[in-house]
Design a protein around this motif. Structure first.
Motif, mmCIF file in Angstrom:
data_model
loop_
_atom_site.group_PDB
_atom_site.id
_atom_site.type_symbol
_atom_site.label_atom_id
_atom_site.label_comp_id
_atom_site.label_asym_id
_atom_site.label_seq_id
_atom_site.Cartn_x
_atom_site.Cartn_y
_atom_site.Cartn_z
ATOM 1 N N SER A 8 -58.244 -84.610 -55.291
ATOM 2 C CA SER A 8 -58.798 -85.721 -54.532
ATOM 3 C C SER A 8 -59.838 -85.192 -53.550
ATOM 4 N N LEU A 9 -60.738 -86.054 -53.150
ATOM 5 C CA LEU A 9 -61.750 -85.679 -52.161
ATOM 6 C C LEU A 9 -61.079 -85.235 -50.869
ATOM 7 N N LYS A 10 -60.019 -85.940 -50.480
ATOM 8 C CA LYS A 10 -59.276 -85.580 -49.272
ATOM 9 C C LYS A 10 -58.727 -84.162 -49.388
ATOM 10 N N GLN A 11 -58.095 -83.838 -50.515
ATOM 11 C CA GLN A 11 -57.520 -82.505 -50.685
ATOM 12 C C GLN A 11 -58.607 -81.443 -50.698
ATOM 13 N N ARG A 12 -59.724 -81.693 -51.356
ATOM 14 C CA ARG A 12 -60.808 -80.703 -51.387
ATOM 15 C C ARG A 12 -61.331 -80.425 -49.994
ATOM 16 N N ALA A 13 -61.513 -81.478 -49.186
ATOM 17 C CA ALA A 13 -62.031 -81.305 -47.823
ATOM 18 C C ALA A 13 -61.032 -80.547 -46.950
ATOM 19 N N ILE A 14 -59.778 -80.943 -47.008
ATOM 20 C CA ILE A 14 -58.751 -80.288 -46.180
ATOM 21 C C ILE A 14 -58.563 -78.836 -46.611
#
Length: 135
Positions: A8-14
């Motif tokens: 997910s975009l969230k996981q990639r950013a975090i």
């Protein structure tokens, strides 16, 4: 290794923030809990700052991304780990517990870390890990 589209975009950013900023800083803090695994491809030690709780000769933690976490993949390839707790290293053997309730487990772990795992992690991907300490 998952392709970028699998995350997910969230996981990639975090994950990018943790890998490049947070982890290099926090793993140097003397009282930060750190899990050391052996890289499944490189064979090199990999240190990941994390939260959890020692109960007797067992250390408990919940992975915020479960099977997608690199340290989970590493410990599944080689379950021998070291955990730095309050500045002291302990050897142990890690075991992933897919049948454990990670939400219930988080209630028994330190509040600040548990809150971060709930906020940053993917609820469906949470995964409990038990480390049986030998020293």
């Amino acid at each position: 290794m998952p392709r970028p589209t699998d995350l997910s975009l969230k996981q990639r950013a975090i994950t990018a923030f943790q890998r490049r900023v947070a982890n290099p800083l926090t793993r140097r803090l003397p009282l930060q809990t750190v899990l050391e695994t052996t890289g499944r491809k490189s064979g090199l030690p990999r240190r990941t700052p994390l939260g959890g709780r020692r109960v007797g000769d067992t250390f408990w933690l919940v992975s915020e991304y479960g099977e997608k976490s690199q340290y989970i993949r590493n410990l599944k390839a080689d379950p021998r780990v070291r955990v730095r707790i309050r500045g002291r290293w302990h050897e142990g053997t890690a075991q992933v517990l897919p049948d454990d309730d990670p939400i219930a487990r988080l209630r028994a772990l330190p509040r600040m870390n548990s809150t971060a795992v709930r906020l940053l992690g993917e609820r469906a991907g949470l995964l409990t890990v038990r480390v049986d300490l030998t020293s």
